[in-house]
Design a protein around this motif. Structure first.
Motif, PDB file in Angstrom:
ATOM      1  N   ILE A 318     -28.456   3.448 -32.779  1.00  0.00           N
ATOM      2  CA  ILE A 318     -29.796   4.042 -32.855  1.00  0.00           C
ATOM      3  C   ILE A 318     -29.686   5.521 -32.493  1.00  0.00           C
ATOM      4  O   ILE A 318     -29.111   5.884 -31.468  1.00  0.00           O
ATOM      5  CB  ILE A 318     -30.787   3.302 -31.921  1.00  0.00           C
ATOM      6  CG1 ILE A 318     -32.214   3.815 -32.108  1.00  0.00           C
ATOM      7  CG2 ILE A 318     -30.359   3.376 -30.461  1.00  0.00           C
ATOM      8  CD1 ILE A 318     -33.268   2.917 -31.451  1.00  0.00           C
ATOM      9  N   ASN A 319     -30.202   6.384 -33.380  1.00  0.00           N
ATOM     10  CA  ASN A 319     -30.145   7.815 -33.075  1.00  0.00           C
ATOM     11  C   ASN A 319     -31.315   8.229 -32.193  1.00  0.00           C
ATOM     12  O   ASN A 319     -32.224   7.433 -31.912  1.00  0.00           O
ATOM     13  CB  ASN A 319     -30.073   8.649 -34.359  1.00  0.00           C
ATOM     14  CG  ASN A 319     -31.318   8.510 -35.233  1.00  0.00           C
ATOM     15  OD1 ASN A 319     -32.435   8.380 -34.740  1.00  0.00           O
ATOM     16  ND2 ASN A 319     -31.119   8.544 -36.550  1.00  0.00           N
ATOM     17  N   GLY A 320     -31.307   9.481 -31.758  1.00  0.00           N
ATOM     18  CA  GLY A 320     -32.308   9.938 -30.802  1.00  0.00           C
ATOM     19  C   GLY A 320     -33.727   9.853 -31.324  1.00  0.00           C
ATOM     20  O   GLY A 320     -34.649   9.463 -30.596  1.00  0.00           O
ATOM     21  N   ALA A 321     -33.927  10.234 -32.588  1.00  0.00           N
ATOM     22  CA  ALA A 321     -35.279  10.203 -33.161  1.00  0.00           C
ATOM     23  C   ALA A 321     -35.797   8.771 -33.247  1.00  0.00           C
ATOM     24  O   ALA A 321     -36.964   8.496 -32.934  1.00  0.00           O
ATOM     25  CB  ALA A 321     -35.270  10.859 -34.540  1.00  0.00           C
ATOM     26  N   GLU A 322     -34.927   7.843 -33.665  1.00  0.00           N
ATOM     27  CA  GLU A 322     -35.321   6.435 -33.729  1.00  0.00           C
ATOM     28  C   GLU A 322     -35.674   5.906 -32.343  1.00  0.00           C
ATOM     29  O   GLU A 322     -36.630   5.147 -32.174  1.00  0.00           O
ATOM     30  CB  GLU A 322     -34.171   5.587 -34.287  1.00  0.00           C
ATOM     31  CG  GLU A 322     -33.974   5.610 -35.769  1.00  0.00           C
ATOM     32  CD  GLU A 322     -32.819   4.692 -36.153  1.00  0.00           C
ATOM     33  OE1 GLU A 322     -33.073   3.672 -36.809  1.00  0.00           O
ATOM     34  OE2 GLU A 322     -31.670   4.998 -35.768  1.00  0.00           O
ATOM     35  N   TRP A 323     -34.859   6.293 -31.348  1.00  0.00           N
ATOM     36  CA  TRP A 323     -35.054   5.764 -30.003  1.00  0.00           C
ATOM     37  C   TRP A 323     -36.416   6.168 -29.457  1.00  0.00           C
ATOM     38  O   TRP A 323     -37.061   5.387 -28.740  1.00  0.00           O
ATOM     39  CB  TRP A 323     -33.949   6.260 -29.075  1.00  0.00           C
ATOM     40  CG  TRP A 323     -33.965   5.586 -27.729  1.00  0.00           C
ATOM     41  CD1 TRP A 323     -33.324   4.443 -27.361  1.00  0.00           C
ATOM     42  CD2 TRP A 323     -34.694   6.012 -26.561  1.00  0.00           C
ATOM     43  NE1 TRP A 323     -33.599   4.131 -26.055  1.00  0.00           N
ATOM     44  CE2 TRP A 323     -34.435   5.074 -25.533  1.00  0.00           C
ATOM     45  CE3 TRP A 323     -35.527   7.094 -26.296  1.00  0.00           C
ATOM     46  CZ2 TRP A 323     -34.988   5.188 -24.264  1.00  0.00           C
ATOM     47  CZ3 TRP A 323     -36.084   7.208 -25.017  1.00  0.00           C
ATOM     48  CH2 TRP A 323     -35.811   6.268 -24.017  1.00  0.00           C
ATOM     49  N   LEU A 324     -36.878   7.361 -29.788  1.00  0.00           N
ATOM     50  CA  LEU A 324     -38.196   7.790 -29.315  1.00  0.00           C
ATOM     51  C   LEU A 324     -39.306   6.934 -29.923  1.00  0.00           C
ATOM     52  O   LEU A 324     -40.377   6.775 -29.321  1.00  0.00           O
ATOM     53  CB  LEU A 324     -38.414   9.271 -29.636  1.00  0.00           C
ATOM     54  CG  LEU A 324     -37.556  10.240 -28.799  1.00  0.00           C
ATOM     55  CD1 LEU A 324     -37.670  11.653 -29.346  1.00  0.00           C
ATOM     56  CD2 LEU A 324     -37.939  10.196 -27.321  1.00  0.00           C
ATOM     57  N   ARG A 325     -39.028   6.357 -31.091  1.00  0.00           N
ATOM     58  CA  ARG A 325     -39.995   5.433 -31.703  1.00  0.00           C
ATOM     59  C   ARG A 325     -39.827   4.019 -31.154  1.00  0.00           C
ATOM     60  O   ARG A 325     -40.773   3.236 -31.132  1.00  0.00           O
ATOM     61  CB  ARG A 325     -39.817   5.389 -33.228  1.00  0.00           C
ATOM     62  CG  ARG A 325     -40.110   6.690 -33.939  1.00  0.00           C
ATOM     63  CD  ARG A 325     -40.299   6.469 -35.440  1.00  0.00           C
ATOM     64  NE  ARG A 325     -39.181   5.764 -36.066  1.00  0.00           N
ATOM     65  CZ  ARG A 325     -38.118   6.358 -36.570  1.00  0.00           C
ATOM     66  NH1 ARG A 325     -38.018   7.686 -36.512  1.00  0.00           N
ATOM     67  NH2 ARG A 325     -37.142   5.654 -37.132  1.00  0.00           N
ATOM     68  N   LYS A 326     -38.581   3.693 -30.726  1.00  0.00           N
ATOM     69  CA  LYS A 326     -38.267   2.359 -30.214  1.00  0.00           C
ATOM     70  C   LYS A 326     -37.601   2.485 -28.841  1.00  0.00           C
ATOM     71  O   LYS A 326     -36.446   2.086 -28.651  1.00  0.00           O
ATOM     72  CB  LYS A 326     -37.317   1.634 -31.173  1.00  0.00           C
ATOM     73  CG  LYS A 326     -37.876   1.402 -32.570  1.00  0.00           C
ATOM     74  CD  LYS A 326     -38.784   0.177 -32.606  1.00  0.00           C
ATOM     75  CE  LYS A 326     -39.139  -0.187 -34.028  1.00  0.00           C
ATOM     76  NZ  LYS A 326     -39.986  -1.429 -34.084  1.00  0.00           N
ATOM     77  N   PRO A 327     -38.299   3.049 -27.856  1.00  0.00           N
ATOM     78  CA  PRO A 327     -37.658   3.287 -26.550  1.00  0.00           C
ATOM     79  C   PRO A 327     -37.135   1.999 -25.925  1.00  0.00           C
ATOM     80  O   PRO A 327     -37.806   0.971 -25.937  1.00  0.00           O
ATOM     81  CB  PRO A 327     -38.791   3.891 -25.707  1.00  0.00           C
ATOM     82  CG  PRO A 327     -40.056   3.519 -26.406  1.00  0.00           C
ATOM     83  CD  PRO A 327     -39.717   3.434 -27.858  1.00  0.00           C
ATOM     84  N   GLY A 328     -35.906   2.094 -25.417  1.00  0.00           N
ATOM     85  CA  GLY A 328     -35.283   0.935 -24.784  1.00  0.00           C
ATOM     86  C   GLY A 328     -34.404   0.131 -25.714  1.00  0.00           C
ATOM     87  O   GLY A 328     -33.611  -0.700 -25.257  1.00  0.00           O
ATOM     88  N   SER A 329     -34.509   0.360 -27.025  1.00  0.00           N
ATOM     89  CA  SER A 329     -33.696  -0.393 -27.970  1.00  0.00           C
ATOM     90  C   SER A 329     -32.285   0.183 -28.031  1.00  0.00           C
ATOM     91  O   SER A 329     -32.066   1.366 -27.794  1.00  0.00           O
ATOM     92  CB  SER A 329     -34.328  -0.347 -29.364  1.00  0.00           C
ATOM     93  OG  SER A 329     -33.471  -0.956 -30.318  1.00  0.00           O
ATOM     94  N   VAL A 330     -31.323  -0.699 -28.381  1.00  0.00           N
ATOM     95  CA  VAL A 330     -29.959  -0.238 -28.646  1.00  0.00           C
ATOM     96  C   VAL A 330     -29.682  -0.204 -30.141  1.00  0.00           C
ATOM     97  O   VAL A 330     -28.553  -0.010 -30.563  1.00  0.00           O
ATOM     98  CB  VAL A 330     -28.905  -1.107 -27.916  1.00  0.00           C
ATOM     99  CG1 VAL A 330     -29.014  -0.928 -26.417  1.00  0.00           C
ATOM    100  CG2 VAL A 330     -29.037  -2.579 -28.311  1.00  0.00           C
ATOM    101  N   GLY A 331     -30.733  -0.398 -30.960  1.00  0.00           N
ATOM    102  CA  GLY A 331     -30.606  -0.151 -32.379  1.00  0.00           C
ATOM    103  C   GLY A 331     -30.529  -1.370 -33.271  1.00  0.00           C
ATOM    104  O   GLY A 331     -30.709  -2.510 -32.845  1.00  0.00           O
ATOM    105  N   LYS A 332     -30.250  -1.079 -34.547  1.00  0.00           N
ATOM    106  CA  LYS A 332     -30.116  -2.111 -35.578  1.00  0.00           C
ATOM    107  C   LYS A 332     -28.642  -2.327 -35.900  1.00  0.00           C
ATOM    108  O   LYS A 332     -27.803  -1.474 -35.640  1.00  0.00           O
ATOM    109  CB  LYS A 332     -30.866  -1.686 -36.844  1.00  0.00           C
ATOM    110  CG  LYS A 332     -32.362  -1.504 -36.640  1.00  0.00           C
ATOM    111  CD  LYS A 332     -33.061  -1.059 -37.914  1.00  0.00           C
ATOM    112  CE  LYS A 332     -33.222  -2.214 -38.884  1.00  0.00           C
ATOM    113  NZ  LYS A 332     -34.082  -1.842 -40.040  1.00  0.00           N
ATOM    114  N   ALA A 333     -28.355  -3.468 -36.503  1.00  0.00           N
ATOM    115  CA  ALA A 333     -26.973  -3.821 -36.822  1.00  0.00           C
ATOM    116  C   ALA A 333     -26.343  -2.808 -37.772  1.00  0.00           C
ATOM    117  O   ALA A 333     -27.009  -2.259 -38.656  1.00  0.00           O
ATOM    118  CB  ALA A 333     -26.922  -5.215 -37.446  1.00  0.00           C
TER     119      ALA A 333
END
Length: 512
Positions: A318-333
């Motif tokens: 998960i990149n920084g911009a995505e993380w700000l939309r999904k705080p706390g996530s470690v991302g998608k597969a």
């Protein structure tokens, strides 16, 4: 078009800088390739053949990288060992991996000697960076100007899991038999996850020990893709900023502990250094508190990218911009990875939003725990495997981690996740580090214990305990709050940020 691969680049651009060591010495691609060839020829001369294992306990230096590439082109498994292990722990890995050669730095001489003796490794198979009694100098491994070794084929790391919950196990993948001069597509694809392309004036700074899977991968792939590698021997927050400024660093692999220490620098110190060259500062290996992540994004911008993965293979990003939309996530597969959350009870897939055991697999890849078929099978459901993390997926397929199954606290029949409590306490300005775990309780089964490393200049006393418990009460339900807090001058973490919680927990559980 630029060529890829250490040896191809060494032929095409022999004077291109491959590495800058901790002393500032620049090493060209030709010099690095020549050293890797020499070591590889020497290993062949010792009788090592395709599929054999080489154990390396070498600090961050040119020799460590050259030894890796020597093994890589010789079809060997390279086992990079945690420098902090004791002699008996290293001996276990030497024996379990069936090592045919052992290379160690003189700063780890006592553990290296003890390990080699206990594992009954022949004297002819012991080599030292520096001087170790009973070990030959690494400079004597292989004749100068020997050229490339015969029978070249691609080797692989066989790195041992950290051993935070028991005896470490080597993660072993089948060798491909591929040409080591051909950089496989999945290598460039992996860096593509972090928007890192070949060449493109990229400079990678390596501040963590190269015995860590991801650190070793990032350092060596950077060289394979024509990036300059800047090595730090011992990590220091301000020194890292100085090197970023000096070499116009673009990417690195980091851990949250390093973020905490960077953020602890005085504002005037941080302001002294230009970090505008940064493009992808990747972090993983340990959970990152949301408050810490937000501060790093405010300072370094959306270059801060997080991933979740395992030595065994597969992961999320998960990149920084995505993380700000999904705080706390470690991302998608990853595109070639599968992530599923399954029930601990029956192995069925749990609904969106519900926690369960996180399983993954990397498409087209397999592994086994060396000498432990039972552990390999126990970690699997079909072709999926788990390392014991608990988490959930949201409706968009983003993964959120809760904790390790082995760390879960069960109090009065209620599940309590230590990471949630740690992520609150670490944000207190008087806390430098924290560990939370369960200890036995006669009525509730377990109760919540916190161990805190106070910030510099702060005394861990009753007054601080009161302050921290009040702080916890403002953000955590009563059943999640620590029932007691103890203090340590330093938490038992390895340099990659992983906490040896088992050792800490055992110390308190066994205490009278």
């Amino acid at each position: 078009m630029n060529v890829l691969g250490l040896w191809n680049i060494a032929d095409a651009e022999p004077d291109r800088i491959a590495m800058v060591d901790a002393s500032g010495r620049e090493v060209t691609y030709r010099e690095l390739a020549t050293l890797a060839d020499r070591y590889a020829t020497g290993l062949r001369g010792l009788g090592l053949k395709t599929g054999d294992a080489l154990v390396s306990m070498v600090h961050n230096c040119v020799e460590a990288i050259a030894v890796y590439f020597a093994a890589y082109q010789s079809g060997l498994y390279i086992v990079a060992v945690n420098w902090h292990l004791t002699g008996p722990e290293v001996a276990y890995i030497l024996t379990d991996s069936e090592a045919k050669a052992f290379i160690a730095s003189d700063r780890f001489a006592a553990a290296a000697r003890a390990a080699a003796d206990e594992a009954q490794l022949p004297a002819a198979a012991r080599f030292a960076v520096g001087e170790i009694e009973g070990f030959a100098p690494l400079a004597e491994l292989g004749p100068a100007g020997a050229g490339r070794p015969a029978g070249r084929s691609t080797g692989a790391p066989m790195l041992y899991t950290s051993g935070t919950t028991g005896r470490p196990k080597g993660v072993r993948r089948p060798l491909t038999g591929a040409d080591p001069d051909v950089v496989p597509p999945h290598t460039t694809a992996f860096f593509g996850l972090f928007d890192l392309t070949p060449y493109d004036d990229h400079v990678h700074i390596c501040g963590s020990p190269v015995y860590h899977t991801a650190v070793l991968n990032f350092a060596t792939i950077s060289i394979q893709l024509g990036h300059k590698l800047v090595l730090m021997d011992r990590w220091d927050a301000e020194e890292m900023l100085r090197l970023i400024d000096r070499y116009r660093v673009t990417h690195s692999h980091m851990v949250p502990t390093q973020f905490h220490r960077l953020l602890a620098l005085p504002a005037e110190v941080r302001a002294k250094y230009d970090v505008s060259s940064l493009r992808s500062m990747v972090h993983g290996a340990a959970p990152c508190p949301q408050a810490t992540k937000r501060q790093m994004l405010e300072w370094w911008g959306p270059t801060v990218t997080e991933y979740y993965a395992a030595t065994e293979g597969g992961g999320t990003v998960i990149n920084g911009a995505e993380w700000l939309r999904k705080p706390g996530s470690v991302g998608k597969a990853w595109p070639w990875s599968v992530i599923q959350v399954l029930s601990e009870e029956d192995g069925s897939e749990v609904p969106v939003g519900e926690p369960g055991l996180v399983y993954m697999r990397m498409i087209g890849s397999s592994f086994e725990y060396h000498h432990d078929k039972a552990k390999t099978e126990d970690a699997r459901v079909g072709d999926l495997f788990t390392v014991g993390d608990i988490g959930h997926l949201d409706e968009d397929g983003y993964l959120y981690l809760h904790d390790r199954r082995s760390d879960l606290i069960l109090s009065g029949g209620v599940n309590i996740y230590p990471a949630e409590i740690e992520n609150v306490l670490i944000t207190h300005p008087k806390v430098a580090d924290v560990a939370v775990f369960g200890i036995p309780h006669p009525d509730w089964g377990q109760e919540v214990k916190a161990v805190v490393q106070p910030a510099s200049g702060i005394v861990g006393d009753a007054a601080l305990t009161t302050e921290l418990l009040e702080f916890a009460a403002s953000q955590l339900a009563k059943y999640k709050r620590p029932k007691s807090i103890d203090y340590l001058l330093e938490m038992p973490r390895d340099p990659n940020g992983k906490l040896y919680k088992r050792k800490l927990r055992d110390r308190y559980i066994s205490a009278p």
